[in-house]
Write a protein that holds these residues in place. Sequence first.
Motif, PDB file in Angstrom:
ATOM      1  N   LYS A  53       9.919  -9.259  11.985  1.00  0.00           N
ATOM      2  CA  LYS A  53       8.749  -8.812  12.719  1.00  0.00           C
ATOM      3  C   LYS A  53       7.541  -9.699  12.385  1.00  0.00           C
ATOM      4  O   LYS A  53       6.722  -9.989  13.234  1.00  0.00           O
ATOM      5  N   LYS A  68       6.893  -6.056   2.249  1.00  0.00           N
ATOM      6  CA  LYS A  68       8.055  -5.394   2.856  1.00  0.00           C
ATOM      7  C   LYS A  68       8.078  -3.902   2.534  1.00  0.00           C
ATOM      8  O   LYS A  68       8.396  -3.081   3.391  1.00  0.00           O
ATOM      9  N   TRP A  98       5.703  -1.951   2.313  1.00  0.00           N
ATOM     10  CA  TRP A  98       4.680  -1.267   3.105  1.00  0.00           C
ATOM     11  C   TRP A  98       5.007  -1.278   4.595  1.00  0.00           C
ATOM     12  O   TRP A  98       4.168  -0.927   5.421  1.00  0.00           O
ATOM     13  N   GLU A  99       6.214  -1.695   4.957  1.00  0.00           N
ATOM     14  CA  GLU A  99       6.584  -1.859   6.357  1.00  0.00           C
ATOM     15  C   GLU A  99       6.346  -0.589   7.181  1.00  0.00           C
ATOM     16  O   GLU A  99       5.820  -0.657   8.284  1.00  0.00           O
ATOM     17  N   THR A 100       6.696   0.571   6.642  1.00  0.00           N
ATOM     18  CA  THR A 100       6.570   1.814   7.401  1.00  0.00           C
ATOM     19  C   THR A 100       5.209   2.487   7.262  1.00  0.00           C
ATOM     20  O   THR A 100       4.900   3.394   8.021  1.00  0.00           O
ATOM     21  N   CYS A 101       4.393   2.050   6.300  1.00  0.00           N
ATOM     22  CA  CYS A 101       3.127   2.743   6.051  1.00  0.00           C
ATOM     23  C   CYS A 101       1.935   1.792   5.960  1.00  0.00           C
ATOM     24  O   CYS A 101       0.941   2.111   5.317  1.00  0.00           O
ATOM     25  N   TRP A 102       2.010   0.630   6.588  1.00  0.00           N
ATOM     26  CA  TRP A 102       0.935  -0.378   6.484  1.00  0.00           C
ATOM     27  C   TRP A 102      -0.423   0.170   6.922  1.00  0.00           C
ATOM     28  O   TRP A 102      -1.453  -0.161   6.338  1.00  0.00           O
TER      29      TRP A 102
END
Length: 53
Positions: A4, A26, A28-32
Amino acid sequence: MGRKYSKSNLPTKICPVCQRPFEWRKKWETCWDEVKYCSERCRRRRSTAQSPE
């Protein structure tokens, strides 16, 4: 499957405690969108950060 984000084009934010820029990780991918601090140390020191109010 492509990435991505490429390593040369990672999103960045400024830490409100130390005022340094930090890059996407990486983990933090779901919670950036919720990430505010560059490190656990800055998160613990958040009371020293000046509030924008």
